[in-house]
Design an enzyme around this catalytic site. Sequence first.
Site, PDB file in Angstrom:
ATOM      1  N   ASN A   1      48.891  37.112  -6.805  1.00 54.62           N
ATOM      2  CA  ASN A   1      48.427  38.279  -6.050  1.00 54.62           C
ATOM      3  C   ASN A   1      49.077  38.200  -4.670  1.00 54.62           C
ATOM      4  OD1 ASN A   1      47.095  40.240  -4.640  1.00 54.62           O
ATOM      5  ND2 ASN A   1      45.055  39.347  -4.837  1.00 54.62           N
ATOM      6  N   TRP A   2      50.069  39.044  -4.469  1.00 55.29           N
ATOM      7  CA  TRP A   2      50.824  38.968  -3.211  1.00 55.29           C
ATOM      8  C   TRP A   2      50.113  39.691  -2.069  1.00 55.29           C
ATOM      9  CZ3 TRP A   2      56.332  40.244  -5.625  1.00 55.29           C
ATOM     10  CH2 TRP A   2      56.678  39.205  -6.481  1.00 55.29           C
ATOM     11  N   LYS A   3      49.031  40.373  -2.370  1.00 50.00           N
ATOM     12  CA  LYS A   3      48.253  41.083  -1.347  1.00 50.00           C
ATOM     13  C   LYS A   3      49.204  41.951  -0.505  1.00 50.00           C
ATOM     14  CE  LYS A   3      44.882  37.418  -1.728  1.00 50.00           C
ATOM     15  NZ  LYS A   3      43.839  36.607  -1.150  1.00 50.00           N
TER      16      LYS A   3
ATOM     17  N   HIS B   1      38.492  42.779  -6.484  1.00 48.76           N
ATOM     18  CA  HIS B   1      38.862  41.602  -5.682  1.00 48.76           C
ATOM     19  C   HIS B   1      37.915  41.488  -4.486  1.00 48.76           C
ATOM     20  CE1 HIS B   1      41.092  38.962  -3.007  1.00 48.76           C
ATOM     21  NE2 HIS B   1      41.688  38.506  -4.095  1.00 48.76           N
TER      22      HIS B   1
ATOM     23  N   GLU C   1      38.391  40.967  -1.501  1.00 49.56           N
ATOM     24  CA  GLU C   1      38.819  41.717  -0.304  1.00 49.56           C
ATOM     25  C   GLU C   1      38.513  43.206  -0.456  1.00 49.56           C
ATOM     26  OE1 GLU C   1      42.732  39.990  -0.304  1.00 49.56           O
ATOM     27  OE2 GLU C   1      41.745  38.081   0.114  1.00 49.56           O
TER      28      GLU C   1
ATOM     29  N   GLU D   1      36.599  33.975  -8.292  1.00 51.15           N
ATOM     30  CA  GLU D   1      37.192  33.698  -6.988  1.00 51.15           C
ATOM     31  C   GLU D   1      36.077  33.536  -5.953  1.00 51.15           C
ATOM     32  OE1 GLU D   1      41.584  34.997  -6.925  1.00 51.15           O
ATOM     33  OE2 GLU D   1      40.397  36.561  -6.015  1.00 51.15           O
TER      34      GLU D   1
ATOM     35  N   GLY E   1      42.023  31.914   0.635  1.00 45.26           N
ATOM     36  CA  GLY E   1      42.825  31.887   1.858  1.00 45.26           C
ATOM     37  C   GLY E   1      42.337  30.885   2.888  1.00 45.26           C
TER      38      GLY E   1
ATOM     39  N   SER F   1      42.701  29.331  -3.086  1.00 41.52           N
ATOM     40  CA  SER F   1      43.485  28.199  -2.586  1.00 41.52           C
ATOM     41  C   SER F   1      44.057  27.308  -3.694  1.00 41.52           C
ATOM     42  CB  SER F   1      42.666  27.371  -1.587  1.00 41.52           C
ATOM     43  OG  SER F   1      42.289  28.177  -0.476  1.00 41.52           O
TER      44      SER F   1
ATOM     45  N   GLY G   1      48.143  32.837  -1.684  1.00 45.47           N
ATOM     46  CA  GLY G   1      49.158  32.294  -0.772  1.00 45.47           C
ATOM     47  C   GLY G   1      50.290  31.546  -1.462  1.00 45.47           C
TER      48      GLY G   1
HETATM   49  P1  13P Z   1      44.529  32.258  -2.042  1.00 49.36           P
HETATM   50  O1  13P Z   1      45.207  31.566  -3.195  1.00 49.36           O
HETATM   51  O2  13P Z   1      45.474  32.586  -0.927  1.00 49.36           O
HETATM   52  O3  13P Z   1      43.302  31.533  -1.601  1.00 49.36           O
HETATM   53  O4  13P Z   1      44.044  33.688  -2.599  1.00 49.36           O
HETATM   54  C1  13P Z   1      43.320  33.745  -3.765  1.00 49.36           C
HETATM   55  C2  13P Z   1      43.181  35.163  -4.158  1.00 49.36           C
HETATM   56  O5  13P Z   1      42.491  35.923  -3.515  1.00 49.36           O
HETATM   57  C3  13P Z   1      43.942  35.626  -5.330  1.00 49.36           C
HETATM   58  O6  13P Z   1      43.524  36.891  -5.724  1.00 49.36           O
END
Ligand code: 13P
Length: 251
Positions: free
Chosen positions: A9-11, A95, A97, A167, A173, A213, A235
């Site tokens: 997931n590159w966000k 998600h 976020e 998650e 993150g 993470s 990340g």
């Molecule tokens: P990180 O791997 O950066 O913690 O993010 C996880 C995530 O939200 C994947 O959707």
Amino acid sequence: MPTSMVAGNWKMNTTLAQAVELAAGVRDGAGSLAGVDIVLCPPHISLQAVAEAVRGSAVKVGAQNMHFETTGAFTGEISSAMLKEVGCTYVILGHSERRHLFGEAETMINKKVHAAISGGLLPILCVGELLGQREAGETEAVIERQLQEGLSQVGVEKMAAVTIAYEPCWAIGTGKTAAPQQAQEVHAFIRKTLEGLYGRSLAQESRIQYGGSANPGNAAELLEQPDVDGLLVGGASLKGKDFLAIVDAAG
Ligand code: 13P
């Protein structure tokens, strides 16, 4: 056991040029890695170019969000048909976020799950508790409610299209990965909840990914857990080498 799946997931972290370069690197490096479903989820604006970059390879493309209506006056939104047309197979829904920064509620996420499946996409439905909820001993109650409401009216046949991603919000993150045992406990609870909703065979076949993470150093240990069927990587998916090392650990 379902085939494991590693999704990146590159966000909101890649420009078009960066997304294409990253996708080409994953495509080239993934050639020799069998037995893992690999999915790249770039920002919407790069989906088509990333789909073209990985065309002909085993790498699939997913979107990070979508709207639940098929067409209409919804400024700034994107439908399942638009995502299909540019080469998406998967779509991440709910998600943390989206839930916590953009106020997406269970009813909306549930509509999106239905719309994605009807539109021929495979949803990756995210669930996970906040730190305060974990500390208050509410993790299972939160996850159970997210599953029940997110999957409301999703029957057994439709459910076969759905991947669940656990998650924990406190691990996203932050560099604080859930300990493998912590992840396993919640994954087992998710499978048990799915069994209650859909019966044993579907629960056994359902794919439950962990996200938060995940990195090349902890991937193998997480993936060794019996109920961890893959990883949703944020990340660490922005570095092709790290992402491929995680895919390798899943193979
Ligand atoms: P990180 O791997 O950066 O913690 O993010 C996880 C995530 O939200 C994947 O959707």
